[in-house]
Write an enzyme that holds these catalytic residues in place. Structure first.
Site, PDB file in Angstrom:
ATOM      1  N   VAL A 176     -18.354  24.056 -32.513  1.00 54.85           N
ATOM      2  CA  VAL A 176     -19.205  24.476 -31.669  1.00 54.85           C
ATOM      3  C   VAL A 176     -20.604  24.889 -32.240  1.00 54.85           C
ATOM      4  CG1 VAL A 176     -19.641  26.735 -30.268  1.00 54.85           C
ATOM      5  CG2 VAL A 176     -17.492  25.300 -30.103  1.00 54.85           C
ATOM      6  N   CYS A 177     -21.527  24.382 -31.555  1.00 56.87           N
ATOM      7  CA  CYS A 177     -22.847  24.953 -31.982  1.00 56.87           C
ATOM      8  C   CYS A 177     -24.043  25.571 -30.790  1.00 56.87           C
ATOM      9  CB  CYS A 177     -23.683  23.824 -32.887  1.00 56.87           C
ATOM     10  SG  CYS A 177     -24.356  22.542 -31.668  1.00 56.87           S
ATOM     11  N   ALA A 178     -25.148  25.748 -31.143  1.00 59.18           N
ATOM     12  CA  ALA A 178     -25.916  26.382 -29.852  1.00 59.18           C
ATOM     13  C   ALA A 178     -26.066  25.368 -28.950  1.00 59.18           C
ATOM     14  CB  ALA A 178     -27.362  26.757 -30.474  1.00 59.18           C
TER      15      ALA A 178
ATOM     16  N   GLU B 161     -25.380  21.336 -29.071  1.00 66.60           N
ATOM     17  CA  GLU B 161     -24.574  20.233 -29.129  1.00 66.60           C
ATOM     18  C   GLU B 161     -24.722  19.405 -30.464  1.00 66.60           C
ATOM     19  OE1 GLU B 161     -23.638  18.030 -25.378  1.00 66.60           O
ATOM     20  OE2 GLU B 161     -24.089  16.144 -26.700  1.00 66.60           O
TER      21      GLU B 161
ATOM     22  N   MET C 222     -23.099  26.521 -26.945  1.00 61.19           N
ATOM     23  CA  MET C 222     -23.057  27.759 -26.595  1.00 61.19           C
ATOM     24  C   MET C 222     -23.660  27.938 -25.234  1.00 61.19           C
ATOM     25  SD  MET C 222     -20.546  29.362 -27.939  1.00 61.19           S
ATOM     26  CE  MET C 222     -20.914  31.184 -27.942  1.00 61.19           C
TER      27      MET C 222
END
Lengths: 76, 378
Positions: free
Chosen positions: B71-73, B75, B100
């Protein structure tokens, strides 16, 4: 500020601005300054965190017309 | 091979308490501030910039038997890391589509209540802890505290063969941007909130409408004058069965009094509400709040966030036989200093004083909700 090298990461999305920055930084000598231009909004937080975790020093950052500019001094 | 998971996929896993291992590659402060949580969700945080030269160092931190989600901010970085993990030989590596940001925006719809007179749905915004509702009866729908994702309510109403005719906001929200005004414009529905909240656009003031009736629904407005939290927070009592409590009462306890800087004043009003209007309500009234703090503790067996009033009362010392002074003292002592991210700008937008582009609205809402922050576990 006297930058040794300038990286143009404008238009690149995360993670590319940091990938490019790191690559360029690996080629600099300690104390030399890298200037990074980016348009990704997350780049400011990420570059700050990255510099902090690697021992480089973020000397200055500014935003102008949607372009973020960073000056990072290579650590020992 | 890497695969993509959507926020909906993750939401389903969290709600069904399925095992998931998350490698969150955002920077440390973002992770500490706000992350995907769930009873069977385990997560670690290694910023993606520590993984640019390779992932070999982290392979031993990833359990082999669990599904792995990176998971990141937004993609990009999660995909980048997921690809490297797959190359290093890991199987079953997924990344979160939209990161996120999309987790923050996902709403899960759950049926809460149905009888011969009405059907009630809850919309859980899992990434933020915000709850909104739709009450359907006789081809009409009433929406409570809508988020800015107006399509979700339009689709839900369409699915029910209903037309959205009424929209209510329990208060002026400080943690998210209300979809009320936009939804009213799109549907022609009546939009109600307290005039004392200070919105500058046109709406029907709840001060002049203490009852909303349509089809088989009889909604009574319980005005709780709450200077401090917001000047005019209200609850909605529907068909003597359901209490939509806004930010006044949560499954885990009472709302927080400090957002307006007048904790003591608010606490006194809250006392009058809890020991006056609410004390007169039956134990089997179902409380449906505007937020939750911890999904695992507050979600019930039916899969929605809510509880019987009697159960909440029994579990909450503050709601039992307190005199006014000790109640106020305790509520004030629990006041916190953390505020929802960007709450001043969000309030200005919700009042109609400021406008923001869709992109700015998205940015403002990123992060945790802090209206109902872990208030019972001090």
């Amino acid at each position: 500020m006297n930058s040794t090298k300038v990286i143009d990461a404008k238009g690149l999305a995360c993670p590319m601005p940091i990938v490019r920055t790191k690559k360029a930084m690996d080629e600099l000598a300690p104390g030399e300054i890298l200037e990074v231009h980016a348009t990704d909004k997350g780049s400011k937080n990420d570059l700050t965190a990255w510099a902090g975790s690697t021992g480089h020093e973020l000397l200055k950052s500014e935003e102008e017309a949607g372009v973020f500019k960073f000056w990072i001094k290579k650590g020992e | 091979m890497i695969t993509m998971m959507t926020a909906k996929d993750v939401g389903t896993m969290v709600k069904h308490k399925e095992e998931l291992f998350i490698l969150d590659v955002r920077n440390q402060t973002d992770y500490q501030d706000w992350r995907i949580e769930g009873e069977q969700v385990e997560s670690i945080n290694i910023p993606y910039f520590d993984l640019i030269d390779g992932v070999d160092g982290v392979l031993d931190q990833i359990p082999a038997h669990k599904k792995l989600l990176v998971v990141c901010a937004k993609e990009g970085s999660s995909k980048f890391v997921a690809e490297q993990l797959a190359e290093a030989g890991l199987e079953q590596v997924a990344y979160l589509q939209g990161g996120m940001k999309s987790w923050s925006e996902y709403l899960e719809q759950v049926l809460v209540f149905a009888d011969e007179r009405m059907k009630v749905y809850q919309f859980l915004r899992l990434g933020k802890g915000c709850l909104s509702y739709m009450v359907v009866s006789g081809g009409e729908a009433l929406v409570i505290d809508p988020s800015r994702f107006t399509d979700v309510y339009l689709d839900a109403a369409k699915h029910e063969g209903a037309k959205i005719s009424h929209i209510v906001d329990s208060h002026l929200h400080a943690d998210h941007i209300s979809g009320g005004k936009q939804l009213a414009q799109m549907t022609g529905a009546d939009y109600y909130m307290m005039k004392s909240e200070g919105a500058v656009f046109s709406f029907k003031p709840l001060e002049e409408h203490d009852r909303i009736r349509f089809a088989q629904v009889d909604l009574r407005v319980l005005a709780v004058k709450t200077p401090g939290h917001t000047p005019g927070s209200v609850s909605f009592f529907v068909n003597d069965k359901l209490l939509f409590s806004g930010d006044t009462l949560f499954v885990g306890g009472l709302g927080r009094p400090d957002l307006g800087g007048k904790a003591a004043e608010w606490a006194q009003d809250l006392y009058d509400t809890v020991y006056g209007k609410m004390a007169a309500m039956a134990d089997d009234v179902i409380v449906l709040p505007g937020h939750y703090a911890e999904l695992d503790r507050e979600v019930n067996e039916s899969g929605y966030v809510g509880a019987q009033l009697g159960v909440i009362r029994a579990a909450n010392e503050l709601m039992n036989q307190q005199d006014k002074k000790s109640f106020v003292d305790q509520v004030v002592a629990q006041a916190k200093t953390e505020t929802p991210p960007n709450f001043e700008e969000i309030i200005a937008i919700n009042r109609g004083v400021e406008e923001a582009t869709a992109e700015r609205q998205q940015e403002l809402e990123i992060g945790p909700n802090r209206c109902a922050l872990h208030h019972t576990h001090e």
